[in-house]
Design a protein around this motif. Structure first.
Motif, PDB file in Angstrom:
ATOM      1  N   CYS A  25       1.071  -1.059  -0.038  1.00  0.00           N
ATOM      2  CA  CYS A  25       0.034  -0.035   0.077  1.00  0.00           C
ATOM      3  C   CYS A  25       0.846   1.213  -0.068  1.00  0.00           C
ATOM      4  O   CYS A  25       2.082   1.341   0.438  1.00  0.00           O
ATOM      5  N   THR A  67      -9.465  -5.543  -4.260  1.00  0.00           N
ATOM      6  CA  THR A  67      -8.854  -4.805  -3.118  1.00  0.00           C
ATOM      7  C   THR A  67      -7.331  -5.064  -3.000  1.00  0.00           C
ATOM      8  O   THR A  67      -6.713  -5.936  -3.583  1.00  0.00           O
ATOM      9  N   GLY A  68      -6.933  -4.627  -1.796  1.00  0.00           N
ATOM     10  CA  GLY A  68      -5.567  -4.812  -1.391  1.00  0.00           C
ATOM     11  C   GLY A  68      -5.249  -4.746   0.104  1.00  0.00           C
ATOM     12  O   GLY A  68      -6.419  -4.759   0.836  1.00  0.00           O
ATOM     13  N   GLY A  69      -4.277  -4.554   0.756  1.00  0.00           N
ATOM     14  CA  GLY A  69      -3.323  -3.398   0.221  1.00  0.00           C
ATOM     15  C   GLY A  69      -3.692  -2.292  -0.762  1.00  0.00           C
ATOM     16  O   GLY A  69      -4.930  -2.117  -0.601  1.00  0.00           O
ATOM     17  N   GLU A  70      -3.116  -1.971  -1.713  1.00  0.00           N
ATOM     18  CA  GLU A  70      -3.751  -0.966  -2.773  1.00  0.00           C
ATOM     19  C   GLU A  70      -3.756  -1.546  -3.887  1.00  0.00           C
ATOM     20  O   GLU A  70      -2.746  -1.671  -4.507  1.00  0.00           O
ATOM     21  N   THR A 112     -11.861  -1.467  -4.523  1.00  0.00           N
ATOM     22  CA  THR A 112     -11.974  -0.267  -3.309  1.00  0.00           C
ATOM     23  C   THR A 112     -10.491   0.124  -3.358  1.00  0.00           C
ATOM     24  O   THR A 112      -9.502  -0.634  -3.589  1.00  0.00           O
ATOM     25  N   ASN A 114      -7.479   3.579  -2.526  1.00  0.00           N
ATOM     26  CA  ASN A 114      -7.286   4.870  -1.828  1.00  0.00           C
ATOM     27  C   ASN A 114      -7.213   5.946  -2.765  1.00  0.00           C
ATOM     28  O   ASN A 114      -7.350   7.238  -2.504  1.00  0.00           O
ATOM     29  N   SER A 136     -11.541   5.141  -0.639  1.00  0.00           N
ATOM     30  CA  SER A 136     -11.467   5.658   0.935  1.00  0.00           C
ATOM     31  C   SER A 136     -10.904   6.891   1.025  1.00  0.00           C
ATOM     32  O   SER A 136     -10.013   7.210   0.659  1.00  0.00           O
ATOM     33  N   VAL A 178     -13.936   5.876   7.558  1.00  0.00           N
ATOM     34  CA  VAL A 178     -13.808   5.361   8.938  1.00  0.00           C
ATOM     35  C   VAL A 178     -13.649   6.619   9.886  1.00  0.00           C
ATOM     36  O   VAL A 178     -12.841   7.120   9.915  1.00  0.00           O
ATOM     37  N   ILE A 205     -18.111   4.404   8.039  1.00  0.00           N
ATOM     38  CA  ILE A 205     -17.888   3.049   8.776  1.00  0.00           C
ATOM     39  C   ILE A 205     -17.286   3.019  10.042  1.00  0.00           C
ATOM     40  O   ILE A 205     -16.639   3.898  10.477  1.00  0.00           O
ATOM     41  N   GLU A 206     -18.087   2.305  10.892  1.00  0.00           N
ATOM     42  CA  GLU A 206     -17.430   2.363  12.376  1.00  0.00           C
ATOM     43  C   GLU A 206     -16.157   1.485  12.189  1.00  0.00           C
ATOM     44  O   GLU A 206     -15.994   0.672  11.341  1.00  0.00           O
ATOM     45  N   LEU A 210      -9.173  -4.052  13.767  1.00  0.00           N
ATOM     46  CA  LEU A 210      -8.375  -4.548  12.753  1.00  0.00           C
ATOM     47  C   LEU A 210      -7.022  -3.892  12.311  1.00  0.00           C
ATOM     48  O   LEU A 210      -6.633  -4.185  10.978  1.00  0.00           O
ATOM     49  N   GLU A 211      -6.415  -3.341  13.293  1.00  0.00           N
ATOM     50  CA  GLU A 211      -5.467  -2.217  12.941  1.00  0.00           C
ATOM     51  C   GLU A 211      -4.049  -2.937  13.289  1.00  0.00           C
ATOM     52  O   GLU A 211      -4.126  -3.815  13.917  1.00  0.00           O
ATOM     53  N   VAL A 348      -5.325  -4.447   6.509  1.00  0.00           N
ATOM     54  CA  VAL A 348      -4.593  -4.014   4.992  1.00  0.00           C
ATOM     55  C   VAL A 348      -4.077  -5.478   4.562  1.00  0.00           C
ATOM     56  O   VAL A 348      -3.778  -5.531   3.478  1.00  0.00           O
ATOM     57  N   GLY A 352      -9.971  -4.976   2.327  1.00  0.00           N
ATOM     58  CA  GLY A 352     -11.141  -4.679   3.072  1.00  0.00           C
ATOM     59  C   GLY A 352     -12.150  -4.591   2.008  1.00  0.00           C
ATOM     60  O   GLY A 352     -12.039  -4.574   1.041  1.00  0.00           O
TER      61      GLY A 352
HETATM   62  N1  SAM Z   1      -6.068   0.587  -0.132  1.00  0.00           N
HETATM   63  C1  SAM Z   1      -7.590   0.475  -0.534  1.00  0.00           C
HETATM   64  C2  SAM Z   1      -8.114   1.395   0.120  1.00  0.00           C
HETATM   65  O1  SAM Z   1      -7.665   2.428   0.786  1.00  0.00           O
HETATM   66  O2  SAM Z   1      -9.810   1.515   0.020  1.00  0.00           O
HETATM   67  C3  SAM Z   1      -7.844  -1.095   0.013  1.00  0.00           C
HETATM   68  C4  SAM Z   1      -7.556  -1.528   1.190  1.00  0.00           C
HETATM   69  S1  SAM Z   1      -8.232  -0.777   2.766  1.00  0.00           S
HETATM   70  C5  SAM Z   1      -7.701  -1.993   3.905  1.00  0.00           C
HETATM   71  C6  SAM Z   1      -9.992  -1.103   2.615  1.00  0.00           C
HETATM   72  C7  SAM Z   1     -10.793  -0.415   3.617  1.00  0.00           C
HETATM   73  O3  SAM Z   1     -10.620  -0.639   4.705  1.00  0.00           O
HETATM   74  C8  SAM Z   1     -10.477   1.337   3.536  1.00  0.00           C
HETATM   75  O4  SAM Z   1     -11.948   1.733   3.381  1.00  0.00           O
HETATM   76  C9  SAM Z   1     -10.139   1.438   5.085  1.00  0.00           C
HETATM   77  O5  SAM Z   1     -10.542   2.632   5.586  1.00  0.00           O
HETATM   78  C10 SAM Z   1     -10.790   0.479   5.699  1.00  0.00           C
HETATM   79  N2  SAM Z   1     -10.222  -0.014   7.085  1.00  0.00           N
HETATM   80  C11 SAM Z   1      -8.961  -0.162   7.536  1.00  0.00           C
HETATM   81  N3  SAM Z   1      -8.595  -0.470   8.738  1.00  0.00           N
HETATM   82  C12 SAM Z   1     -10.000  -0.536   9.272  1.00  0.00           C
HETATM   83  C13 SAM Z   1     -10.517  -0.583  10.434  1.00  0.00           C
HETATM   84  N4  SAM Z   1      -9.866  -0.968  11.497  1.00  0.00           N
HETATM   85  N5  SAM Z   1     -12.129  -0.478  10.605  1.00  0.00           N
HETATM   86  C14 SAM Z   1     -12.741  -0.280   9.533  1.00  0.00           C
HETATM   87  N6  SAM Z   1     -12.343  -0.219   8.229  1.00  0.00           N
HETATM   88  C15 SAM Z   1     -11.069  -0.199   8.227  1.00  0.00           C
END
Ligand code: SAM
Length: 352
Positions: A25, A67-70, A112, A114, A136, A178, A205-206, A210-211, A348, A352
């Motif tokens: 990403c 999706t990804g990653g990016e 999906t 960024n 996002s 988020v 989104i709540e 998942l971090e 990530v 997602g």
């Molecule tokens: N890089 C792409 C993007 O930014 O959309 C795709 C992967 S990113 C992990 C997918 C989505 O997961 C993003 O919309 C991100 O905001 C969301 N996301 C990541 N961590 C999250 C969390 N702890 N709770 C809810 N959504 C989360």
């Protein structure tokens, strides 16, 4: 590979696939990544992802989200979209299989991203057969945006990407935000204005646990009720009375509650996996960039589909494997409950 469509042990039909095409990403969003670690998992040849999708489509998948990653970092993405656009659904809405001499429907193909690289890629992806894009964005204030992504001038890049997606015919573009209390919850009303001004669907989104960092606390989550109360009190700037108007759900498995304003301009969705879990309607399965199946975001382990492929599994054997895996799909997640276990991968690294 005719037979009954893919269902889990609770009778839920599995129609929705999310597939991660890279673990890399180019953003380091503060609520998602530590900022110190890069990709942790490998990525597969595009042809292997396409084979996995083809087998899953033969079992009943109708929607595929890349999706990804990016995902826009991945070379071969446009070719992958072209290959997916050739596929046709294998089951009717009543669950009966479509015969060999009948044509199914094209898949619903979404991405999906960024949005950082979307400005130049939106048109080729649409031409290849992509139907929809979700971008996002966690702020509409450029400074807050750059503080979240940890990439300077990222807001301008992403906004250009949103405009390119609209111009390419990938609209209505969905924007996922988020919310984290004390960090970007000031952005709720500006996002409502943004939805009306830019013609995009904004979905709050709540925040889920998942971090990569272990920062999640229940107090950080901005729950659906609070978001709706704030938006109900908000008055759009052009004399439109305050108050949200609820829109009907598109489908039973829809994860968002949808709203507009009194004049019908703008659309806001709220996805509340923490305060209002929707697991009972879950129709999803995920494939990670390294080819593992996850039956829930909060699964405690992955199922090694790629390993089965490397061991020479035929399409029929892989389909049988996927049926067995899906039978073990979890009933629901346990966020906020005593004894909650964090999943074996972070967002990530799942997709997602
Ligand atoms: N890089 C792409 C993007 O930014 O959309 C795709 C992967 S990113 C992990 C997918 C989505 O997961 C993003 O919309 C991100 O905001 C969301 N996301 C990541 N961590 C999250 C969390 N702890 N709770 C809810 N959504 C989360």
């Amino acid at each position: 590979m005719a037979g009954t469509r893919l269902r889990d042990s609770f009778g839920r039909a599995i129609t929705d696939l999310r597939i991660s095409v890279t673990d890399r990403c180019n953003y380091k969003c503060v609520y998602c990544r530590t900022g110190n670690e890069g990709a942790q998992y490998t990525e597969l040849p595009i042809a292997d992802y396409v084979r996995m999708v083809r087998i899953l489509v033969s079992l009943g998948i109708e929607k595929v989200r890349l999706t990804g990653g990016e995902p826009l970092l991945r070379s071969g993405l446009t070719e992958m979209v072209s290959a997916l656009a050739e596929m046709r659904t294998a089951y009717r809405h009543d669950g009966s299989p479509i015969g060999p001499r009948e044509a199914g429907q094209p898949l619903d193909l979404a991405l999906t991203t960024n949005g950082h690289l979307l400005e130049s890629l939106a048109a080729p992806l649409q031409a290849a057969g992509l139907n929809r894009v979700t971008v996002s964005m966690d702020a509409v204030d450029p400074e807050i945006f750059a503080r979240i992504t940890r990439v300077p001038r990222s807001f301008e890049r992403v906004l250009a990407g949103v405009h390119a997606a609209q111009a390419a015919g990938l609209g209505p573009v969905k924007i996922n935000c988020v919310l984290l209390r004390g960090f970007n919850d000031s952005q709720i009303e500006p996002f409502a204005e943004f939805s009306r001004r830019e013609g995009v669907i904004v979905r709050f989104i709540e925040f889920m646990p998942l971090e990569e960092d272990r920062t999640w606390k229940p107090e950080t989550v901005v729950p659906m009720d609070e978001i709706l109360a704030r938006l109900n009190a908000w008055r759009p700037s052009c004399g439109v009375p305050a108050g949200l108007v609820e829109l009907p759900a598109h489908a039973a498995s829809e994860t968002a509650r949808r709203f507009t304003f009194a004049d019908g301009v703008g659309e806001i969705g709220v996805i509340a996996p923490v305060s209002r879990p929707f697991c009972g309607h879950c129709s999803r399965v995920r494939i990670t960039s390294d080819g593992s199946v996850r039956t829930c975001l909060f699964s405690q382990s992955d199922q090694d589909l790629y390993g089965e492929m490397l061991r020479g599994g035929t399409d029929e054997q892989l389909a049988a494997y996927l049926r067995r895996v899906v039978l073990k799909k979890e009933a629901r997640h346990h966020i906020g409950e005593p004894g909650f276990l964090k999943p074996s991968r972070n967002m990530v690294h799942i997709g997602g």
